[in-house]
Design an enzyme around this catalytic site. Structure first.
Site, PDB file in Angstrom:
ATOM      1  N   HIS A   1      -0.948  -0.231 -10.345  1.00 24.17           N
ATOM      2  CA  HIS A   1      -1.573  -1.195  -9.425  1.00 24.17           C
ATOM      3  C   HIS A   1      -1.946  -2.489 -10.147  1.00 24.17           C
ATOM      4  O   HIS A   1      -3.106  -2.922 -10.165  1.00 24.17           O
ATOM      5  CB  HIS A   1      -2.816  -0.585  -8.762  1.00 24.17           C
TER       6      HIS A   1
ATOM      7  N   ARG B   1       0.851  -1.184   0.000  1.00 22.78           N
ATOM      8  CA  ARG B   1       0.000   0.000   0.000  1.00 22.78           C
ATOM      9  C   ARG B   1       0.889   1.237   0.000  1.00 22.78           C
ATOM     10  O   ARG B   1       1.944   1.263   0.652  1.00 22.78           O
ATOM     11  CB  ARG B   1      -0.923   0.021   1.223  1.00 22.78           C
TER      12      ARG B   1
END
Length: 314
Positions: free
Chosen positions: A277, A229
């Site tokens: 991502h 993250r």
């Protein structure tokens, strides 16, 4: 009467419909209903919610939930938005996700080991220069976070000949991995690793974990991969370490704000590889099968799957 199961999402409507159709096929004894299509009686009757980035107000409108099954492995957003009063939350634990993440970790570790960032920069300046080859066995890859994903990545790296270290919050043995734990173990892993890979969950303890002090602890010329993250790394501190040359390169797949804004300095930084991502996308087919199996087991036995510790955040 088939048991209603709420599907509560804030994802693209076509994706939601695809999930609903697949889950309905796998759970024919249940009625999979998108939240927006449920009437009050169905919402009252729902005992289970399957969720993907749900609006917390929609979850609150299901008053008799026994538990929630997330379609994602990461649950920090659920924890933050639903709070400690939420029903039990079950995160997705999919071996296919581990395989795909391990594949990505190995691929981008090779990218750094074989000096691909340097060759990319040389192409822009028409520079013909060969760099000395570094054998995998000459490099230590340190993995932060030794859950399902970390163990899968460690196995692939070991198989490729890299030396592998791992860090977890508490002691645990992992075959073929030099394991470390606690604050001292984290510092030791950072000091001794040539490439550091973050696969940590985002919790109140890991937010901002990789800051200026810990970046300074890393070897001069070390490289960094963040597949966990964005909030785990302090952006300004990483940019300063990259500008100073202390960190040679960072491969970043996750960011505090996604999509990454066009104004972010990461886009144009010579020592950063930006990815959108993509390191470990959820496989809809395997994920839906796992969710369906967990629900079938619950209906057959009354036993909930293993839920997260909401105070720890995973």
């Amino acid at each position: 009467m088939r048991k209603p199961i709420a599907l509560v999402t804030r994802i693209d409507r076509s994706d939601e419909l695809a999930w609903a159709a697949l889950l309905a096929k796998l759970l024919p004894e249940s009625e999979i209903l998108p939240f927006h299509a449920m009437d009050d009686e169905q919402r009252d009757a729902a005992e289970i919610a399957i969720v993907a980035n749900p609006d917390p107000r929609d979850v609150a409108a299901l008053p008799n939930l026994a538990w929630i099954h997330s379609l994602w492995a990461g649950v920090e957003r659920l924890v933050a938005e639903l709070g400690e009063a939420a029903p039990a939350i079950v995160r997705l634990e999919d071996p296919e996700l581990g395989r795909v993440m391990a594949e990505a970790v190995l691929a981008w570790t090779y990218y750094l080991q074989r000096d691909m960032p340097a060759y990319r920069r040389q192409q822009h300046t028409a520079t013909w220069r060969q760099h000395a080859y570094r054998r995998p066995g000459d490099l230590t890859v340190g993995i932060l976070g030794m859950g399902l994903l970390g163990k899968a990545a460690a196995g692939r790296l070991n198989g490729a000949g890299f030396r592998v270290s791992g860090w977890a919050r508490s002691p645990q043995p992992v075959e073929g991995v030099d394991m470390m734990d606690g604050p001292d173990g984290l510092d030791r892993l950072l000091r001794t690793s040539d490439i550091v890979v973050s696969l940590l969950p985002l919790t109140h303890e890991t937010r901002g974990l990789i800051d200026a002090g810990r970046l300074a602890t890393m070897k001069a010329g070390a490289q960094l991969i963040n597949f966990s993250r964005g909030q785990i790394i302090v952006d300004g501190d990483l940019l300063a370490a990259l500008d100073a040359g202390h960190i040679a390169h960072a491969v970043l797949d996750v960011f505090e704000t996604e999509p990454l804004p066009p104004t972010s300095p990461y886009w144009q930084h010579d020592s950063v590889t930006v990815l959108p991502h993509i390191s470990a996308p959820t496989d809809r087919n395997t994920a839906a099968r796992i969710v369906a199996d967990n629900i079938k087991h619950y209906y057959a036995t009354g036993s909930l799957p293993t839920a997260i510790d909401i105070r720890r955040g995973y």
